[in-house]
Motif scaffolding. Structure first.
Motif, short mmCIF file in Angstrom:
data_model
loop_
_atom_site.label_atom_id
_atom_site.label_comp_id
_atom_site.label_asym_id
_atom_site.label_seq_id
_atom_site.Cartn_x
_atom_site.Cartn_y
_atom_site.Cartn_z
N ASP A 158 0.84 -1.20 0.00
CA ASP A 158 0.00 0.00 0.00
C ASP A 158 0.88 1.25 0.00
OD1 ASP A 158 -1.86 1.97 0.31
OD2 ASP A 158 -2.84 1.09 2.05
N LEU A 159 0.83 2.01 -1.10
CA LEU A 159 1.63 3.23 -1.23
C LEU A 159 0.79 4.49 -1.08
CD1 LEU A 159 3.86 2.21 -4.29
CD2 LEU A 159 4.41 2.01 -1.85
N LEU A 160 -0.47 4.34 -0.76
CA LEU A 160 -1.35 5.50 -0.66
C LEU A 160 -0.91 6.48 0.43
CD1 LEU A 160 -5.00 4.14 -1.09
CD2 LEU A 160 -3.72 5.62 -2.63
N LYS A 161 -0.26 5.97 1.45
CA LYS A 161 0.11 6.84 2.57
C LYS A 161 1.11 7.92 2.17
CE LYS A 161 3.70 3.59 4.12
NZ LYS A 161 4.14 2.73 5.24
N TYR A 162 1.76 7.75 1.02
CA TYR A 162 2.73 8.74 0.56
C TYR A 162 2.10 9.83 -0.31
CZ TYR A 162 6.06 5.10 1.95
OH TYR A 162 6.77 4.16 2.65
N LEU A 163 0.85 9.63 -0.70
CA LEU A 163 0.22 10.54 -1.66
C LEU A 163 -0.72 11.52 -0.98
CD1 LEU A 163 -0.55 7.86 -4.39
CD2 LEU A 163 1.44 9.37 -4.21
N SER A 164 -0.59 12.78 -1.38
CA SER A 164 -1.38 13.84 -0.74
C SER A 164 -2.67 14.16 -1.48
CB SER A 164 -0.53 15.11 -0.64
OG SER A 164 0.60 14.91 0.19
N GLY A 165 -2.83 13.65 -2.70
CA GLY A 165 -4.05 13.94 -3.43
C GLY A 165 -4.03 13.34 -4.83
N HIS A 166 -5.21 13.28 -5.43
CA HIS A 166 -5.36 12.67 -6.75
C HIS A 166 -6.23 13.55 -7.64
CE1 HIS A 166 -3.94 8.67 -5.23
NE2 HIS A 166 -4.40 9.19 -4.09
N TYR A 167 -5.90 13.59 -8.92
CA TYR A 167 -6.67 14.35 -9.90
C TYR A 167 -6.81 13.55 -11.18
CZ TYR A 167 -5.71 18.16 -6.70
OH TYR A 167 -5.64 18.94 -5.57
N ASP A 168 -7.99 13.67 -11.80
CA ASP A 168 -8.20 13.05 -13.10
C ASP A 168 -8.75 14.10 -14.06
OD1 ASP A 168 -10.88 13.35 -12.39
OD2 ASP A 168 -11.12 11.27 -11.78
N THR A 169 -9.26 13.67 -15.19
CA THR A 169 -9.68 14.63 -16.21
C THR A 169 -10.95 15.38 -15.86
OG1 THR A 169 -10.68 12.77 -17.41
CG2 THR A 169 -8.50 13.50 -18.13
N LYS A 170 -11.53 15.11 -14.70
CA LYS A 170 -12.65 15.93 -14.25
C LYS A 170 -12.19 17.36 -13.99
CE LYS A 170 -15.51 12.28 -12.19
NZ LYS A 170 -16.11 11.76 -10.94
N ILE A 171 -10.92 17.51 -13.69
CA ILE A 171 -10.39 18.85 -13.45
C ILE A 171 -9.98 19.51 -14.75
CG2 ILE A 171 -7.89 18.38 -13.19
CD1 ILE A 171 -8.23 20.14 -10.53
N GLY A 172 -9.96 18.73 -15.83
CA GLY A 172 -9.61 19.27 -17.14
C GLY A 172 -8.72 18.31 -17.93
N ALA A 173 -8.64 18.54 -19.23
CA ALA A 173 -7.81 17.70 -20.11
C ALA A 173 -6.34 17.90 -19.79
CB ALA A 173 -8.09 18.05 -21.56
N LYS A 174 -5.54 16.84 -20.01
CA LYS A 174 -4.15 16.89 -19.62
C LYS A 174 -3.31 17.87 -20.42
CE LYS A 174 -3.38 12.41 -19.73
NZ LYS A 174 -2.68 11.13 -19.57
N ARG A 175 -3.78 18.26 -21.60
CA ARG A 175 -3.00 19.20 -22.42
C ARG A 175 -3.60 20.61 -22.42
NH1 ARG A 175 -0.49 15.72 -27.47
NH2 ARG A 175 0.11 13.91 -26.22
N GLU A 176 -4.42 20.88 -21.42
CA GLU A 176 -5.00 22.20 -21.29
C GLU A 176 -4.34 22.94 -20.13
OE1 GLU A 176 -7.15 23.64 -23.24
OE2 GLU A 176 -7.43 21.89 -24.54
N LYS A 177 -3.89 24.15 -20.37
CA LYS A 177 -3.21 24.95 -19.35
C LYS A 177 -4.08 25.12 -18.11
CE LYS A 177 -1.51 29.65 -18.52
NZ LYS A 177 -1.26 30.98 -19.12
#
Length: 234
Positions: free
Chosen positions: A149-168
């Protein structure tokens, strides 16, 4: 410093989802989550048809399991184009969840991942994941990784709901969400296609810009050692 990492897993998870999507639909047809995602897939297909997207595979109406073959064809079509639609990502996540639960799959990470995570967090760095895969899928991968389990090292997660990966705007939104300035954050990726405008009006490819950024950071915290690993994992 914050480290925002783009993660993908085409070699293991995508083929697994493609192979097992039909079995998942048959075995979980009456579950509410399945019904919801089928409705979303149908709505997406209707939107694609209206937009005259070439090759779109329509999904018939109705609740009968007889439509499963058409759903599978639609999924195969979308995945062949490497589409990032929300409905497809949701279904993939459901298939992966079953695989992680029964031990059929593990989140593939390289040998130095845990050590890198430990070093960065011990040095006060916060690590965030930004991926075309859904947040739920990201968490499953790191929770059920080959190194535990490596989740304890991660502070947050984001996917394309926040926007496309090639959009500023996507990155601007992430920075705002994590309360960080561009100068305080380092984004690690292997995608070099986009060009970045220089202050003098010229352009340089993304690869050189990323390498230069990593080289600068290396003198401070030896992150250079892990640059190749990040390119392999994404």
């Amino acid at each position: 410093m914050c480290m925002c990492v783009q993660v993908d897993s085409k070699d293991t998870l995508f083929p697994y989802a493609l192979k097992h999507v039909e079995g998942y639909l048959k075995n979980n047809w009456n579950e509410e989550a399945t019904k919801t995602v089928v409705t979303a897939l149908r709505e997406q297909a209707e939107e694609d048809k209206k937009a005259e997207v070439e090759g779109v595979v329509p999904i018939p109406t109705g609740d009968s399991e007889d439509i499963i073959p058409e759903i599978v064809k639609n999924v195969e079509w979308q995945m062949s184009l490497d589409r990032k639609t929300g409905s497809l990502k949701t279904l993939q996540g459901l298939v992966w969840a079953k695989g992680y639960k029964d031990g059929s799959i593990k989140g593939h990470v390289y040998d130095d991942v845990q050590k890198a995570f430990e070093q960065w967090t011990e040095n006060g760095r916060k690590i965030y994941i930004y991926s075309s895969g859904s947040v739920d899928a990201q968490k499953l991968l790191f929770e059920h990784s080959e190194q535990g389990d490596l989740l304890k090292y991660l502070s947050g997660h984001y996917d394309t709901k926040i926007g496309a990966k090639r959009e500023k705007e996507s990155y601007t939104s992430i920075l705002k969400n994590i309360e960080s300035s561009p100068e305080e954050a380092l984004f690690l990726t292997d995608v070099y296609a986009a060009e970045t405008k220089e202050e003098n009006g010229g352009t340089t490819n993304g690869k050189r810009k990323i390498e230069e950024t990593n080289d600068d950071v290396a003198e401070e915290d030896k992150a250079q050692k892990y640059r190749t690993w990040w390119r392999r994992i994404v």
